[in-house]
Write an enzyme that holds these catalytic residues in place. Structure first.
Site, PDB file in Angstrom:
ATOM      1  N   SER A 240      52.660  33.281  50.130  1.00 19.96           N
ATOM      2  CA  SER A 240      53.733  34.227  49.793  1.00 19.96           C
ATOM      3  C   SER A 240      54.775  33.587  48.880  1.00 19.96           C
ATOM      4  O   SER A 240      55.162  34.174  47.858  1.00 19.96           O
ATOM      5  CB  SER A 240      54.396  34.779  51.057  1.00 19.96           C
ATOM      6  OG  SER A 240      54.795  33.740  51.914  1.00 19.96           O
ATOM      7  N   HIS A 270      47.294  34.440  56.451  1.00 21.42           N
ATOM      8  CA  HIS A 270      48.718  34.104  56.255  1.00 21.42           C
ATOM      9  C   HIS A 270      49.556  34.989  57.183  1.00 21.42           C
ATOM     10  O   HIS A 270      49.422  34.919  58.395  1.00 21.42           O
ATOM     11  CB  HIS A 270      49.032  34.257  54.760  1.00 21.42           C
ATOM     12  CG  HIS A 270      50.361  33.747  54.331  1.00 21.42           C
ATOM     13  ND1 HIS A 270      51.094  32.830  55.045  1.00 21.42           N
ATOM     14  CD2 HIS A 270      51.132  34.016  53.222  1.00 21.42           C
ATOM     15  CE1 HIS A 270      52.224  32.560  54.413  1.00 21.42           C
ATOM     16  NE2 HIS A 270      52.273  33.273  53.310  1.00 21.42           N
ATOM     17  N   HIS A 317      46.947  24.947  60.603  1.00 20.94           N
ATOM     18  CA  HIS A 317      47.875  25.069  59.479  1.00 20.94           C
ATOM     19  C   HIS A 317      47.381  24.210  58.319  1.00 20.94           C
ATOM     20  O   HIS A 317      46.753  23.176  58.533  1.00 20.94           O
ATOM     21  CB  HIS A 317      49.292  24.629  59.870  1.00 20.94           C
ATOM     22  CG  HIS A 317      50.332  25.165  58.949  1.00 20.94           C
ATOM     23  ND1 HIS A 317      50.707  24.518  57.802  1.00 20.94           N
ATOM     24  CD2 HIS A 317      51.046  26.325  58.990  1.00 20.94           C
ATOM     25  CE1 HIS A 317      51.616  25.245  57.186  1.00 20.94           C
ATOM     26  NE2 HIS A 317      51.850  26.345  57.871  1.00 20.94           N
ATOM     27  N   ARG A 326      58.627  26.222  64.640  1.00 23.55           N
ATOM     28  CA  ARG A 326      58.959  27.657  64.695  1.00 23.55           C
ATOM     29  C   ARG A 326      58.319  28.277  65.936  1.00 23.55           C
ATOM     30  O   ARG A 326      58.842  29.213  66.524  1.00 23.55           O
ATOM     31  CB  ARG A 326      58.463  28.366  63.417  1.00 23.55           C
ATOM     32  CG  ARG A 326      59.065  27.801  62.145  1.00 23.55           C
ATOM     33  CD  ARG A 326      58.433  28.375  60.902  1.00 23.55           C
ATOM     34  NE  ARG A 326      57.007  28.108  60.823  1.00 23.55           N
ATOM     35  CZ  ARG A 326      56.193  28.611  59.914  1.00 23.55           C
ATOM     36  NH1 ARG A 326      56.661  29.448  59.003  1.00 23.55           N
ATOM     37  NH2 ARG A 326      54.905  28.306  59.900  1.00 23.55           N
ATOM     38  N   ASP A 372      52.843  32.059  64.188  1.00 26.64           N
ATOM     39  CA  ASP A 372      52.296  33.383  64.486  1.00 26.64           C
ATOM     40  C   ASP A 372      51.753  33.517  65.909  1.00 26.64           C
ATOM     41  O   ASP A 372      51.525  34.629  66.381  1.00 26.64           O
ATOM     42  CB  ASP A 372      51.192  33.726  63.479  1.00 26.64           C
ATOM     43  CG  ASP A 372      51.732  33.809  62.071  1.00 26.64           C
ATOM     44  OD1 ASP A 372      52.839  34.345  61.913  1.00 26.64           O
ATOM     45  OD2 ASP A 372      51.069  33.328  61.145  1.00 26.64           O
TER      46      ASP A 372
END
Ligand code: CMX
Length: 444
Positions: A240, A270, A317, A326, A372
């Site tokens: 992105s 993604h 990742h 995160r 995620d």
């Protein structure tokens, strides 16, 4: 000129000589080599982009302007009675590199309030979408529709000095960022609730107003603040961020660039992975008839997923080699606010089981959870159960970092991006030449 814009202007003036010196005096210094595996393998790890907004260390995770995520969450000003900081404070930090004080954040909040109103035609474009259109397609198109408002495009047409490009880019970026929560909430209410939109509340900050327009009570305002901040940036090589940068590098304005960025985010490897996690957990939950599986049952389910040729969403990742901070930050929030949530218990169990399975399979370079694996579960807990929408939320956050980068790209005069491609024949020839040279050296 607002406080933010003035500070940014001064920072740009200070920074420009550094970039110019690097280019003029050290332009030939070699930074990296590239292998055949990197050329075929998506340029993984090749150092060929520059950004000062964030840096991703494989072992430590992301830093925003030099601050770890925990420092960002601790030091950015917060609304009264809130656990999570103002998103507007992060925008100040991204653009200037300085941790803002309360007054500086208030200034950005006011700026954003002035820029929030959506033109009527944006609603009409969203309304005109055929039934069952994916929300990411609506989101990207709504952003594209706004391109007619671009100051940069207008200024470029009438003639503007290159050193001033950043100024209308800044105006476009702030105008767009201020509008994104309203677009997202409108799509949500229209597609899933078949309800009238909820009017924006002029007293609220960006994320507080988003929660209000979603029609969800506290602490969803804090959930939104956390969500937008953790997703805001992850240096420049991810799809992105890189797409946004690439599109903008041709001097396309922020509306064109952010619409493109959203399209890249919509892929399952993604941004879409956060909804894939939920879809995957739901299918397991259905199989289990609502019972939490044992570790052995879950291990089998993970193996079944792998053996059927699918990836385990929310794990792995391209850069990180440890648990994503995160993920950890959202886990801390979940342990405090939703420890008994049914799906959170699954996520906890996955954390125990998946890394060992991925290690045993031996393919993934990073067997640990990423952002995620956790974000969808929090949304689900607070009532946003339409998981097709989760990537839109990711997009609102990610646009902040990409816009900050685009403004700085223009300020520092970064050129159009244009790497060189070669053919397979050429690559084979290069490999053969290297092998021959190697043999000659061995024999001499
Ligand atoms: N499950 C199963 N296999 C995985 C895996 C996972 N979670 N992660 C990596 N692998 C596999 C890859 O598919 C690849 O297999 P092949 O050699 O057969 O092609 C192999 O392990 C090596 O991949 P890698 O170098 O470790 O990872 P990549 O840099 O190629 O890909 C990523 C990174 C994120 C696309 C990958 O880990 C993945 O598909 N994860 C699941 C989807 C996901 O959670 N995406 C969100 C990432 C965060 C974000 O960008 O939003």
């Amino acid at each position: 000129m607002s406080g933010l814009k003035e500070t940014l202007y001064n920072k740009i003036e200070e920074w420009r000589p550094r970039t110019q010196k690097l280019l003029r005096e050290y332009g030939d210094v070699v930074v990296d080599n590239i292998t055949v595996a990197q050329i075929i393998g998506g340029m993984r790890g090749v150092k060929s982009l520059i950004t000062d907004i964030s840096y991703l260390d494989p072992m430590e995770g992301i830093r925003f302007r030099g601050y770890t995520l925990h420092e960002v969450f601790k030091q950015l000003p917060k609304p009264p009675d809130s656990e999570m900081p103002y998103v507007e404070g992060l925008i100040y930090l991204f653009l200037t590199g300085d941790m803002p004080n309360d007054e500086q954040v208030e200034d950005v909040i006011d700026e954003f309030k002035k820029r929030r109103t959506l033109p009527r035609y944006v609603y009409e474009v969203i309304d005109a979408f055929p039934c069952c259109s994916p929300p990411m397609a609506m989101f990207s198109s709504a952003i594209l529709t706004l391109q007619r408002e671009s100051f940069f495009a207008k200024k470029y047409k009438t003639g503007i000095n290159k050193t001033d490009y950043w100024d209308p880019t800044y105006e476009d970026a702030l105008n767009l960022l201020a509008k994104l929560p309203g677009i997202a909430a409108y799509i949500y209410n229209k597609v899933y609730k078949k309800a009238d939109p909820i009017d924006s509340n002029p007293d609220l900050d960006m994320a507080g107003n988003f929660a209000h327009m979603m029609g969800i009570d506290k602490p969803y305002d804090d959930v939104s603040r956390m969500h937008f901040i953790i997703h805001a940036d992850h240096e420049s090589g991810n799809v992105s961020a890189h797409t946004g940068h690439l599109v903008a590098s041709s001097l396309s304005d922020p509306y064109l660039a952010i619409s493109g960025m959203i399209n890249g985010l919509a892929g399952p490897l993604h941004g879409l992975a956060n909804q894939e996690v939920l879809r995957w957990l739901q299918s397991l939950d259905e199989k289990m008839g609502g019972e939490i599986p044992t570790e052995d049952e879950l291990r089998q389910f993970v193996w079944d997923t792998l053996n059927s040729g699918h990836v385990v969403p929310g794990f792995g990742h391209a850069v990180l080699r440890k648990t994503d901070p995160r993920y950890s930050l959202q886990r801390e929030f979940s342990l405090k606010h939703l420890p008994n949530d049914h799906l959170f218990q699954y996520v906890n169990l996955l954390f125990k089981v998946v890394p060992d399975v991925l290690k045993e399979q031996g393919k993934a370079k990073n067997p640990w959870p990423n952002v995620d694996a956790q974000s969808g579960v929090i949304q689900w807990h607070y009532g946003v159960r339409e998981y097709d929408f989760y990537t839109v939320l990711f997009g609102v956050g990610r646009a902040i970092g990409v816009c900050a980068n685009i403004i700085w790209d223009r300020a520092l005069g970064y050129p159009i991006e244009r790497p060189k491609s070669i053919t397979t024949d050429m690559l084979e020839k290069i490999v053969n030449e290297v092998l021959v040279n190697h043999k000659v050296k061995e024999n001499s």
